[in-house]
Write a protein that holds these residues in place. Structure first.
Motif, PDB file in Angstrom:
ATOM      1  N   ILE A 201       0.866  -1.174   0.000  1.00 53.00           N
ATOM      2  CA  ILE A 201       0.000   0.000   0.000  1.00 53.00           C
ATOM      3  C   ILE A 201       0.906   1.227   0.000  1.00 53.00           C
ATOM      4  O   ILE A 201       1.701   1.406   0.930  1.00 53.00           O
ATOM      5  CB  ILE A 201      -0.917   0.006   1.230  1.00 53.00           C
ATOM      6  CG1 ILE A 201      -1.820  -1.237   1.214  1.00 53.00           C
ATOM      7  CG2 ILE A 201      -1.755   1.273   1.282  1.00 53.00           C
ATOM      8  CD1 ILE A 201      -2.596  -1.457   2.488  1.00 53.00           C
ATOM      9  N   ARG A 204      -0.655   6.511   2.997  1.00 56.11           N
ATOM     10  CA  ARG A 204      -1.409   6.297   4.225  1.00 56.11           C
ATOM     11  C   ARG A 204      -2.917   6.316   3.942  1.00 56.11           C
ATOM     12  O   ARG A 204      -3.394   7.060   3.092  1.00 56.11           O
ATOM     13  CB  ARG A 204      -1.049   7.355   5.255  1.00 56.11           C
ATOM     14  CG  ARG A 204       0.291   7.095   5.910  1.00 56.11           C
ATOM     15  CD  ARG A 204       0.476   7.973   7.121  1.00 56.11           C
ATOM     16  NE  ARG A 204       0.847   9.334   6.756  1.00 56.11           N
ATOM     17  CZ  ARG A 204       0.873  10.344   7.609  1.00 56.11           C
ATOM     18  NH1 ARG A 204       0.505  10.157   8.863  1.00 56.11           N
ATOM     19  NH2 ARG A 204       1.247  11.535   7.219  1.00 56.11           N
ATOM     20  N   ILE A 205      -3.647   5.505   4.693  1.00 55.30           N
ATOM     21  CA  ILE A 205      -5.080   5.348   4.484  1.00 55.30           C
ATOM     22  C   ILE A 205      -5.831   6.293   5.413  1.00 55.30           C
ATOM     23  O   ILE A 205      -5.374   6.579   6.530  1.00 55.30           O
ATOM     24  CB  ILE A 205      -5.494   3.889   4.749  1.00 55.30           C
ATOM     25  CG1 ILE A 205      -4.661   2.934   3.877  1.00 55.30           C
ATOM     26  CG2 ILE A 205      -6.967   3.671   4.484  1.00 55.30           C
ATOM     27  CD1 ILE A 205      -4.879   1.468   4.194  1.00 55.30           C
ATOM     28  N   ASP A 206      -6.983   6.766   4.957  1.00 55.81           N
ATOM     29  CA  ASP A 206      -7.847   7.573   5.810  1.00 55.81           C
ATOM     30  C   ASP A 206      -8.059   6.858   7.144  1.00 55.81           C
ATOM     31  O   ASP A 206      -8.332   5.647   7.162  1.00 55.81           O
ATOM     32  CB  ASP A 206      -9.193   7.796   5.114  1.00 55.81           C
ATOM     33  CG  ASP A 206     -10.193   8.490   6.014  1.00 55.81           C
ATOM     34  OD1 ASP A 206     -10.123   9.712   6.140  1.00 55.81           O
ATOM     35  OD2 ASP A 206     -11.043   7.769   6.604  1.00 55.81           O
ATOM     36  N   LEU A 209     -11.213   4.720   7.509  1.00 55.33           N
ATOM     37  CA  LEU A 209     -11.151   3.562   6.623  1.00 55.33           C
ATOM     38  C   LEU A 209     -10.175   2.529   7.174  1.00 55.33           C
ATOM     39  O   LEU A 209     -10.458   1.321   7.182  1.00 55.33           O
ATOM     40  CB  LEU A 209     -10.728   4.007   5.221  1.00 55.33           C
ATOM     41  CG  LEU A 209     -10.516   2.896   4.186  1.00 55.33           C
ATOM     42  CD1 LEU A 209     -11.792   2.103   3.967  1.00 55.33           C
ATOM     43  CD2 LEU A 209     -10.013   3.490   2.870  1.00 55.33           C
ATOM     44  N   TYR A 210      -9.030   2.999   7.651  1.00 53.09           N
ATOM     45  CA  TYR A 210      -8.022   2.096   8.222  1.00 53.09           C
ATOM     46  C   TYR A 210      -8.589   1.326   9.408  1.00 53.09           C
ATOM     47  O   TYR A 210      -8.409   0.111   9.524  1.00 53.09           O
ATOM     48  CB  TYR A 210      -6.798   2.903   8.656  1.00 53.09           C
ATOM     49  CG  TYR A 210      -5.656   2.073   9.189  1.00 53.09           C
ATOM     50  CD1 TYR A 210      -4.749   1.463   8.326  1.00 53.09           C
ATOM     51  CD2 TYR A 210      -5.478   1.901  10.564  1.00 53.09           C
ATOM     52  CE1 TYR A 210      -3.698   0.710   8.816  1.00 53.09           C
ATOM     53  CE2 TYR A 210      -4.434   1.148  11.057  1.00 53.09           C
ATOM     54  CZ  TYR A 210      -3.540   0.551  10.177  1.00 53.09           C
ATOM     55  OH  TYR A 210      -2.509  -0.216  10.675  1.00 53.09           O
ATOM     56  N   ASN A 323      -0.690   2.816  10.887  1.00 59.94           N
ATOM     57  CA  ASN A 323      -1.087   3.364   9.585  1.00 59.94           C
ATOM     58  C   ASN A 323      -0.014   4.322   9.062  1.00 59.94           C
ATOM     59  O   ASN A 323      -0.242   5.517   8.862  1.00 59.94           O
ATOM     60  CB  ASN A 323      -2.437   4.079   9.736  1.00 59.94           C
ATOM     61  CG  ASN A 323      -2.994   4.541   8.395  1.00 59.94           C
ATOM     62  OD1 ASN A 323      -2.568   4.102   7.342  1.00 59.94           O
ATOM     63  ND2 ASN A 323      -3.968   5.449   8.452  1.00 59.94           N
ATOM     64  N   LEU A 359       2.421  -0.330   7.134  1.00 67.58           N
ATOM     65  CA  LEU A 359       1.687  -0.484   5.877  1.00 67.58           C
ATOM     66  C   LEU A 359       2.408  -1.392   4.889  1.00 67.58           C
ATOM     67  O   LEU A 359       1.765  -2.047   4.070  1.00 67.58           O
ATOM     68  CB  LEU A 359       1.438   0.891   5.250  1.00 67.58           C
ATOM     69  CG  LEU A 359       0.337   1.729   5.908  1.00 67.58           C
ATOM     70  CD1 LEU A 359       0.282   3.113   5.281  1.00 67.58           C
ATOM     71  CD2 LEU A 359      -1.024   1.047   5.806  1.00 67.58           C
ATOM     72  N   TYR A 376     -13.132  -3.679   0.170  1.00 64.50           N
ATOM     73  CA  TYR A 376     -12.410  -2.400   0.162  1.00 64.50           C
ATOM     74  C   TYR A 376     -11.648  -2.135  -1.137  1.00 64.50           C
ATOM     75  O   TYR A 376     -10.905  -1.160  -1.214  1.00 64.50           O
ATOM     76  CB  TYR A 376     -11.422  -2.366   1.329  1.00 64.50           C
ATOM     77  CG  TYR A 376     -12.084  -2.364   2.685  1.00 64.50           C
ATOM     78  CD1 TYR A 376     -12.674  -1.215   3.198  1.00 64.50           C
ATOM     79  CD2 TYR A 376     -12.127  -3.522   3.461  1.00 64.50           C
ATOM     80  CE1 TYR A 376     -13.279  -1.204   4.440  1.00 64.50           C
ATOM     81  CE2 TYR A 376     -12.731  -3.529   4.716  1.00 64.50           C
ATOM     82  CZ  TYR A 376     -13.302  -2.365   5.192  1.00 64.50           C
ATOM     83  OH  TYR A 376     -13.907  -2.370   6.430  1.00 64.50           O
ATOM     84  N   ARG A 379     -11.333   1.333  -2.569  1.00 61.17           N
ATOM     85  CA  ARG A 379     -10.854   2.417  -1.707  1.00 61.17           C
ATOM     86  C   ARG A 379      -9.411   2.256  -1.258  1.00 61.17           C
ATOM     87  O   ARG A 379      -8.856   3.165  -0.639  1.00 61.17           O
ATOM     88  CB  ARG A 379     -11.767   2.525  -0.481  1.00 61.17           C
ATOM     89  CG  ARG A 379     -13.149   3.057  -0.819  1.00 61.17           C
ATOM     90  CD  ARG A 379     -14.034   3.111   0.397  1.00 61.17           C
ATOM     91  NE  ARG A 379     -14.547   1.787   0.757  1.00 61.17           N
ATOM     92  CZ  ARG A 379     -15.223   1.542   1.863  1.00 61.17           C
ATOM     93  NH1 ARG A 379     -15.430   2.502   2.743  1.00 61.17           N
ATOM     94  NH2 ARG A 379     -15.686   0.330   2.101  1.00 61.17           N
ATOM     95  N   ILE A 380      -8.796   1.101  -1.535  1.00 62.56           N
ATOM     96  CA  ILE A 380      -7.403   0.895  -1.139  1.00 62.56           C
ATOM     97  C   ILE A 380      -6.500   1.069  -2.359  1.00 62.56           C
ATOM     98  O   ILE A 380      -6.669   0.369  -3.358  1.00 62.56           O
ATOM     99  CB  ILE A 380      -7.190  -0.506  -0.540  1.00 62.56           C
ATOM    100  CG1 ILE A 380      -8.005  -0.667   0.736  1.00 62.56           C
ATOM    101  CG2 ILE A 380      -5.712  -0.747  -0.246  1.00 62.56           C
ATOM    102  CD1 ILE A 380      -7.871  -2.049   1.363  1.00 62.56           C
TER     103      ILE A 380
END
Length: 401
Positions: A201, A204-206, A209-210, A323, A359, A376, A379-380
């Motif tokens: 990934i 960084r993910i929201d 969402l994470y 994250n 991550l 997901y 969104r990922i």
């Protein structure tokens, strides 16, 4: 004289159109030109975000129905009220075929006495009663005293009266998933994507969402929470900085595997082989720390105190989700946040084991968990996609010497 037809045809037309009217609110109808697949009707599910929204979205889910009906003469209201279930004779060959289909099939019965439909998921029913043995003829041998020879042709299916086709029924249909299994696989298990499971990934993910992804990963490994702790005491600057943290203790029943990205060989040797990396498994009583919005760093002394408390409680594992990245990510312009030194040394004479999962390490767990990936996948972001975008925009160039 007019042409005479069986009255049952009229009854079937009536309840079929009635069901199609109910289904129209929830999807797009599908019908075969020829009745050769033992399926009367299909529904491609749709969804609207809001009640007043004039637009509807078409989902990836299709559900199929096979209809049966009991007229008032066949099943009176009195008899229906006295029963707790509805019995229906179904051909065994039809059950077998419905079980083979990748998409869900519902055996659906209309009861004229109450003007309602009742439906069961055929696959679930078969799994509960026969499983794969439904394909064996000896499962349905004729019992003594029954006329005829050979194997049994039909079997009685009992549908509970609780299986009513109501709003809750339509809502449950959205939980169905299907996928192609003729693509990539891992150890013989089909995967719903073309990615190498070592894919990373890249950004960084929201935080929200994470948190959802981690919760689902833990649920997939049957993590049962027993207590919720104050995670912010481990990060003295977190509240002013804006970190988002949760800390729980519980039991993880299925082994959760971590293969640190740094231990994986990314380049194939001359024979096409590469080492997969060192595997760590966490199972049993454990604590789980989720750092969804990563800004500040933990206090080592507080972590060591946490390890001592966990050991006193009989907990020997601390599973940490971060994250952020352990290494700089120049492609995504992300600087590293390597908390490995703080967490890997928290034991301080205790037997508590801790290995933070950044991550870089998390992608594998998602890519090998089919249901979570499908949930997901829109969104990922993945490293391969990020590289492609930068190449297409000209930000990144491949130079061949």
């Amino acid at each position: 004289m007019t042409l005479k037809n069986d009255k049952r045809n009229k009854f079937e037309r009536m309840y079929t159109k009635k069901f199609e009217g109910l289904a129209a609110e929830h999807g797009i109808g599908i019908e075969y030109d020829e009745d050769r697949a033992a399926l009367d009707y299909g529904l491609h599910l749709t969804i609207t975000d809001e009640k007043d929204n004039p637009l509807e979205g078409v989902t990836s889910t299709r559900v199929w129905f096979q209809f049966k009906g009991k007229s008032l003469k066949t099943l009176t209201l009195e008899r229906f009220n006295k029963s707790v279930e509805i019995s229906e004779q179904v051909e065994i060959d039809h059950l077998r075929q419905w079980y083979r289909y990748a998409e869900p099939v519902y055996l659906t019965i209309y009861i004229e006495a109450v003007d309602r439909f009742y439906a069961i998921d055929v696959k679930q029913f078969i799994d509960d009663h026969w499983g794969a043995s439904i394909f064996k003829d000896e499962t349905f041998k004729l019992t003594k005293g029954k006329k005829g020879r050979g194997r049994q042709k039909k079997v009685t299916i009992k549908i509970p009266k609780t299986a009513c086709v109501d709003e809750q029924f339509w809502e449950r249909l959205s939980g169905h998933r299907s996928m192609r299994i003729d693509g990539a696989s891992y150890r013989g298990v089909p995967l719903p994507h073309p990615y190498d499971f070592r894919m990373m990934i890249p950004i960084r993910i929201d935080p929200a969402l994470y948190t959802g992804i981690i919760d689902d990963l833990l649920a997939a490994h049957r993590y049962k929470v027993k207590t919720t702790q104050d995670a912010y005491q481990l990060y003295p600057w977190s509240e002013s900085a804006g970190d988002v943290l949760t800390l729980t203790t519980g039991v993880i029943y299925d082994p959760y595997e971590i293969i640190p990205y740094m231990t994986i060989e990314m380049i194939l040797n001359e024979e096409g082989f590469r080492v997969d990396g060192q595997t760590f498994k966490i199972q049993g009583p454990c604590a789980v720390l989720v750092h969804s919005n990563v800004i500040s760093r933990p206090d080592v002394n507080m972590l060591m105190e946490l390890a001592r408390v966990l050991e006193e409680q009989g907990i020997k594992y601390l599973l940490v989700f971060v994250n952020h990245f352990m290494l700089d990510q120049p492609i995504a312009d992300e600087k590293a946040y390597n908390c490995f030194p703080e967490y890997s040394n928290i034991g301080g004479g205790t037997e508590v084991f801790c290995l933070p999962q950044h991550l870089e390490d998390l992608g594998r767990n998602i890519l090998l968990a089919t249901n979570i990936y499908l949930k997901y996948m829109e969104r990922i972001p993945w490293l391969g996609e990020k590289l492609r975008q930068k190449l297409e925009s000209g930000e990144l160039r491949i130079v061949i010497p």
